[in-house]
Design an enzyme around this catalytic site. Structure first.
Site, short mmCIF file in Angstrom:
data_model
loop_
_atom_site.label_atom_id
_atom_site.label_comp_id
_atom_site.label_asym_id
_atom_site.label_seq_id
_atom_site.Cartn_x
_atom_site.Cartn_y
_atom_site.Cartn_z
N LYS A 1 143.00 99.12 -38.01
CA LYS A 1 141.32 99.40 -37.36
C LYS A 1 141.73 100.92 -36.47
CE LYS A 1 136.44 98.42 -35.92
NZ LYS A 1 136.10 97.54 -36.55
N GLY B 1 118.81 91.50 -30.94
CA GLY B 1 119.71 92.84 -32.20
C GLY B 1 118.87 93.04 -33.69
N VAL B 2 117.98 94.49 -33.15
CA VAL B 2 117.15 94.67 -34.05
C VAL B 2 117.87 96.14 -34.58
CG1 VAL B 2 115.57 93.35 -34.86
CG2 VAL B 2 115.11 95.04 -32.83
N GLY B 3 118.62 96.18 -34.79
CA GLY B 3 120.09 97.42 -34.89
C GLY B 3 119.72 97.79 -36.06
N VAL C 1 121.88 96.25 -38.21
CA VAL C 1 121.95 95.48 -39.45
C VAL C 1 121.00 94.24 -39.37
CG1 VAL C 1 123.18 92.61 -39.79
CG2 VAL C 1 124.48 94.93 -39.69
P1 NAD Z 1 123.38 98.97 -33.82
O1 NAD Z 1 124.12 99.54 -33.06
O2 NAD Z 1 122.48 99.31 -34.84
O3 NAD Z 1 122.72 97.56 -33.22
C1 NAD Z 1 123.16 96.75 -32.31
C2 NAD Z 1 121.32 96.66 -31.55
O4 NAD Z 1 121.79 95.67 -30.54
C3 NAD Z 1 120.45 97.44 -30.61
O5 NAD Z 1 119.84 97.96 -31.21
C4 NAD Z 1 121.19 97.68 -29.10
O6 NAD Z 1 119.97 98.48 -28.70
C5 NAD Z 1 120.95 95.94 -29.92
N1 NAD Z 1 121.12 95.15 -28.38
C6 NAD Z 1 122.38 96.03 -27.52
N2 NAD Z 1 122.36 95.18 -26.61
C7 NAD Z 1 121.57 94.42 -26.62
C8 NAD Z 1 121.05 93.29 -25.21
N3 NAD Z 1 121.77 93.03 -24.50
N4 NAD Z 1 120.42 91.65 -25.44
C9 NAD Z 1 119.64 92.48 -27.03
N5 NAD Z 1 119.84 93.52 -27.82
C10 NAD Z 1 121.19 94.16 -27.87
O7 NAD Z 1 124.92 97.93 -34.19
P2 NAD Z 1 124.73 97.07 -36.10
O8 NAD Z 1 125.67 98.01 -37.24
O9 NAD Z 1 123.40 96.26 -36.40
O10 NAD Z 1 125.50 95.59 -35.29
C11 NAD Z 1 125.39 94.86 -34.94
C12 NAD Z 1 126.56 94.03 -34.37
O11 NAD Z 1 126.64 93.61 -35.82
C13 NAD Z 1 128.01 94.37 -33.66
O12 NAD Z 1 128.28 93.06 -33.08
C14 NAD Z 1 128.49 94.75 -34.88
O13 NAD Z 1 130.16 94.94 -34.80
C15 NAD Z 1 128.71 93.22 -35.62
N6 NAD Z 1 128.76 93.80 -37.25
C16 NAD Z 1 127.73 94.84 -37.97
C17 NAD Z 1 128.22 95.87 -39.20
C18 NAD Z 1 127.58 95.96 -40.13
O14 NAD Z 1 128.17 96.62 -41.47
N7 NAD Z 1 126.76 97.49 -39.28
C19 NAD Z 1 128.96 94.89 -40.17
C20 NAD Z 1 130.02 93.32 -39.58
C21 NAD Z 1 129.38 93.45 -38.13
#
Ligand code: NAD
Length: 363
Positions: free
Chosen positions: A80, A180-182, A184
């Site tokens: 990483k 969390g609706v980011g 993923v």
């Molecule tokens: P992202 O930043 O796009 O989405 C995260 C979402 O969580 C955002 O909408 C944010 O506003 C929300 N959030 C933050 N704090 C919060 C809280 N206290 N309560 C509710 N919502 C909250 O990230 P992502 O890429 O969607 O990843 C989400 C998780 O999955 C992370 O932990 C990441 O490490 C993990 N992950 C992602 C991937 C990938 O392919 N993107 C792969 C493996 C693991």
């Protein structure tokens, strides 16, 4: 802090400190293990309070990647990188290219991808200086944003959990609390709704929440109490550490299955979930779809092949559930045992092959 104490104690292979005054680059690349293959893991661009915080983070994250790759059956090690700074203010082409030069010097021992604070476009820039980059745009032969593939993998894993708990993998009529609706979470929400689940979402970001409601017509909940909602599945897709001393006793779900990394604040929390008869899908197995996808890019990306391999998460979880029952340990510990056993077995095979068939020194 003694740096060597941290490195030796955790079994790390190599830590590289990268500094470039002209661009302002300050980065740390951590290679935890190359026992199974080159160390692949994303680059996090984050405004760390100090260097120590950055080092602790990169060490923790790189170690996690070793187990994620091993559990997914990939010929990859764990690594990483972190870039210290505010991505909104400090990210420039010059800085990213300087960073790419450092990656190139490692000759493929470390391969990068996007992570928090970096995106597809950044990987395209880094790629101009180094071959050892994945998650680039489709126009460069890359696999694009891994998030939808991660979401697809989580969906497969959820079905394995449902079969285990209810004897039926169908999501129809199942209730899901999605935190969390980011990137993923939003894609996952779409899958769940299409499969007939009743989804309640919560997010700290009002725009992301509004997008989920408008695209998928889901209900919303309170971000602070969503974990305590009565639901078949609680799906943490935001932050790590959500299963902790405070939340454990409030949980009212039957399954925990989400994309977030490091959901358990401590290993013992996995044991407590087992005591509570809540089935926990170990995060690094469930969310390995993104890694499987970028790994595929190393052999010339084929989406169909990648998705097929991501579907394997279903069987992989079933195997871990069986291990957990047979050994009477938590699913989290079973997943870790599985990964460690694979590293031990495969790295041993590689040693044998080198000794027997490697080039002899006398020609
Ligand atoms: P992202 O930043 O796009 O989405 C995260 C979402 O969580 C955002 O909408 C944010 O506003 C929300 N959030 C933050 N704090 C919060 C809280 N206290 N309560 C509710 N919502 C909250 O990230 P992502 O890429 O969607 O990843 C989400 C998780 O999955 C992370 O932990 C990441 O490490 C993990 N992950 C992602 C991937 C990938 O392919 N993107 C792969 C493996 C693991």
């Amino acid at each position: 802090m003694s740096v060597f104490e941290h490195i030796n104690g955790g079994g790390y292979e190599q830590i590289v400190f990268c500094s470039d005054d002209h661009s302002g680059l300050r980065a740390i690349i951590a290679i935890h293990s190359t026992a199974l293959g080159p160390a692949l893991g994303g680059t996090r661009f984050y405004p760390y309070r100090n260097e120590e915080q950055a080092l602790v983070d990169v060490l923790r994250l790189s170690r996690g990647m070793t187990y994620k790759a091993a559990a997914a059956g990939l010929d990859l090690g764990g690594g990483k990188a972190v870039i210290i700074g505010d991505p909104k203010r400090h990210k420039t082409e010059e800085l990213l290219r300087a960073y790419g030069r450092f990656i190139e010097t490692l000759g493929g021992r470390y391969i990068t991808a996007e992570d928090v604070g970096t995106a597809l476009e950044d990987m395209d820039v880094v790629r101009r200086e180094s071959r050892w980059v994945t998650g680039c745009s489709h126009t460069y032969g890359g696999s694009g944003d891994p998030s939808p593939v991660t979401a697809y993998g989580v969906l497969q894993g959820m079905k394995a959990c449902l079969l285990e708990v209810f004897g039926d993998p169908s999501l129809k009529g199942r209730t899901v609390a999605l935190q969390g609706v980011g990137k993923v979470g939003h894609a996952l929400c779409g899958h769940l709704v299409r499969e007939g689940a009743q989804v309640t979402v919560a997010d700290a970001d009002v725009d992301n929440l509004a997008r989920a409601v408008s695209d998928h017509h889901v209900q919303t909940g309170d971000p602070d109490t969503l974990h305590a909602m009565e639901a078949d599945i609680y799906a943490p897709c935001a932050l790590g550490g959500v299963i902790n001393d405070d939340t454990l006793s409030e949980l009212r779900c039957k399954i925990i299955a989400g994309a977030a990394n490091n959901q358990l604040a401590r290993d013992e929390h996995g044991d407590k979930l087992r005591d509570l008869s809540i089935l926990y899908a170990p995060d690094f197995v469930l969310n390995s779809g993104g890694l499987i996808n970028v790994e595929d890019e190393l052999r010339g990306y084929n989406r169909e092949r990648a998705m097929k391999r991501v579907e394997g998460i279903y069987k992989q979880l079933q195997h871990i559930f069986t291990m957990s029952q047979e050994k009477r340990i938590s699913t989290a510990r079973a997943a870790m045992d599985y990964a460690q056993e694979r590293i031990r077995k495969i790295s041993r095979i590689r040693l044998v092959r080198t000794a027997e068939y490697g080039p002899s020194s006398d020609h």
